[in-house]
Write an enzyme that holds these catalytic residues in place. Sequence first.
Site, PDB file in Angstrom:
ATOM      1  N   ILE A  20      -8.392  -6.181 -62.496  1.00 15.29           N
ATOM      2  CA  ILE A  20      -9.096  -6.294 -63.658  1.00 15.29           C
ATOM      3  C   ILE A  20      -8.152  -6.178 -64.793  1.00 15.29           C
ATOM      4  O   ILE A  20      -8.413  -6.654 -65.773  1.00 15.29           O
ATOM      5  CB  ILE A  20     -10.418  -5.630 -63.554  1.00 15.29           C
ATOM      6  CG1 ILE A  20     -11.100  -6.127 -62.390  1.00 15.29           C
ATOM      7  CG2 ILE A  20     -11.190  -5.971 -64.848  1.00 15.29           C
ATOM      8  CD1 ILE A  20     -11.733  -7.482 -62.136  1.00 15.29           C
ATOM      9  N   CYS A 383     -18.466 -24.680 -46.443  1.00 19.16           N
ATOM     10  CA  CYS A 383     -17.476 -24.349 -45.317  1.00 19.16           C
ATOM     11  C   CYS A 383     -17.920 -24.446 -44.111  1.00 19.16           C
ATOM     12  O   CYS A 383     -18.802 -25.135 -43.437  1.00 19.16           O
ATOM     13  CB  CYS A 383     -16.260 -23.661 -45.531  1.00 19.16           C
ATOM     14  SG  CYS A 383     -15.071 -23.867 -44.638  1.00 19.16           S
ATOM     15  N   HIS A 509     -14.220 -25.331 -50.700  1.00 14.91           N
ATOM     16  CA  HIS A 509     -14.754 -23.968 -51.321  1.00 14.91           C
ATOM     17  C   HIS A 509     -14.846 -24.111 -52.685  1.00 14.91           C
ATOM     18  O   HIS A 509     -13.764 -23.950 -53.519  1.00 14.91           O
ATOM     19  CB  HIS A 509     -13.867 -22.997 -50.992  1.00 14.91           C
ATOM     20  CG  HIS A 509     -13.752 -22.342 -49.553  1.00 14.91           C
ATOM     21  ND1 HIS A 509     -14.543 -21.170 -49.139  1.00 14.91           N
ATOM     22  CD2 HIS A 509     -13.359 -22.925 -48.517  1.00 14.91           C
ATOM     23  CE1 HIS A 509     -14.189 -21.155 -47.851  1.00 14.91           C
ATOM     24  NE2 HIS A 509     -13.684 -22.331 -47.265  1.00 14.91           N
ATOM     25  N   GLU A 511     -16.167 -22.454 -54.734  1.00 14.14           N
ATOM     26  CA  GLU A 511     -16.494 -21.101 -55.654  1.00 14.14           C
ATOM     27  C   GLU A 511     -14.672 -20.848 -56.222  1.00 14.14           C
ATOM     28  O   GLU A 511     -14.743 -20.133 -57.115  1.00 14.14           O
ATOM     29  CB  GLU A 511     -16.737 -19.807 -54.654  1.00 14.14           C
ATOM     30  CG  GLU A 511     -15.689 -19.566 -53.473  1.00 14.14           C
ATOM     31  CD  GLU A 511     -15.882 -20.338 -52.211  1.00 14.14           C
ATOM     32  OE1 GLU A 511     -16.653 -21.524 -52.431  1.00 14.14           O
ATOM     33  OE2 GLU A 511     -15.400 -19.946 -51.129  1.00 14.14           O
TER      34      GLU A 511
END
Length: 544
Positions: A20, A383, A509, A511
């Site tokens: 991060i 999926c 996917h 996402e």
Amino acid sequence: MESKYIFVTGGVTSSLGKGIVSASLGMLLKSRGYKVSILKLDPYFNIDPGTLNPYEHGECFVTKDGAETDLDLGHYERFLNQSTTRENNVTSGIIYKTVIDNERKGNYLGKTVQVIPHITNEIKRRIKILGESKIYDIIITEIGGTVGDIESLPYIESVRQMKWELGKFNGLVIHLTLLPYITVTGEIKTKPTQHSVRNLMENGIQADIIVCRTEKHISKNIRQKLALFCNVKPIHVIESIDSKIIYEIPYLLHLQNFDKVVLNHLKLSTIISPNLKKWKIFIKKYKNPKYEVKIALVGKYVSLHDSYKSITEALIHAGTENKIYVNIKWIYSEMIKKENIKKYFKGISGILIAPGFGYRGIEGKILAAKYARENKIPFLGICLGMQIAVIEFARNVLGLKKAESFETNPHTSHPVICLMERQKKIINKGGTMRLGNWKCSFIEGSKIFSIYRKKEVFERHRHRYEFNNNYLECFSKAGMKAVGINPDTGLVEALELDNHIFFLGVQYHPEYKSRITNPHPLFTYFIKISKIYKSFDIQNSSYI
Ligand code: GLN
């Protein structure tokens, strides 16, 4: 301009958020107009995390060029709003394999092959690949693991060599450590950080900036003490305070001039201030939702939320876009039984069946898909989630009671999810699935077409099994339509159900492509429709 290199190392403990911090710095530098790429070096011997159980390292993130990579690459993509490729993740497995393959080819001309220089040269070569592409001004390299780990040593040594070779203004080391807070005495302790910085120095590296993970704000005194013990200026001691919202971290770091200090050290201009407008709007919206929806996330790795990192982030992006707080109810699929299913889905406005592998928990997921179909609850199957919806439909609507996936039973009389011929010959598990970007064409008039508002898209894949096209017609006649097809192979990429508020399964996917400034349309729609489901008498709704 030659690329400048920033190295991010970690000390004291693992899991301090190096990914991060790296992503936040990358985002801040990019928002000042610099071209930035972030690379992750992982010190394990797997070639990639594709063969790892998610409980080992969390989600496996897939790049557009089909590399199975560390989940930090997901953070890099989401924070920088730019795609990564296989060059952005290197493991010890890749490094050692390359060196050993070179040795077998006789490339080392009779030399004894050693960690220094052969392994370190290969590490440096990999770090420089992105820099040599001449696309980027700045390459940030995150070194996985913690300083002092045996397996990290060749990486730390490579950083030492590179920093020396690059010279003072072209390379910079940021060391991320932990400042523990002792509750009983009410004190923040600096000793572990001092030791960790010293450990780095024993390996020949002087950290230029210390980023301190802390649960309490650090005082001027602490900064000065750390500066004194660690040979850095007090303004080079940056706090990284615990934050519930990871997207707030770049801003918190910026307030301490983190990006400016970095640029000054690298002798790069700070004239252009970061443009954080969109970012700030997102945070404001995220913190002030107007509504709440409860989404059931059904999977088998739910006790480690990092296993579904990109999905949870995509839900956050989509929720924020809709001004909705998405309350995720994590449901362990093995626990779902006919007798308790109502209890699990009480108060749920949307059901998401997650990706996965193997047979464990399959029957619970099938019950969840049935529940969503029969009760007309918004449903998104990703999926394996799509494959589950297909099996459920085959068994309970088409009456093919023995329907299964080839993955769980290769001898089933109804392999509604099957294995393509070219997959049958494959023996190795690693890197052999259908991976990365594949084209998908939508059928006009379908719900999915109206959501994307595009005829064709590229989405990322990671699976071995496929919808069995022998069943295409009977599925379609009974109301489950293939609405997304790969135009080159004819493989089914998306299926949706007629007469349902929203019941969609996608073989890919979505996402992986959701970003905070660019939420994925499927997630955005799923959350929007879940809120409508929650607030309407759905049976009378015109949305069906
Ligand atoms: N196990 C299934 C397959 O390999 C689904 C994979 C996934 O959900 N990523 O096809």
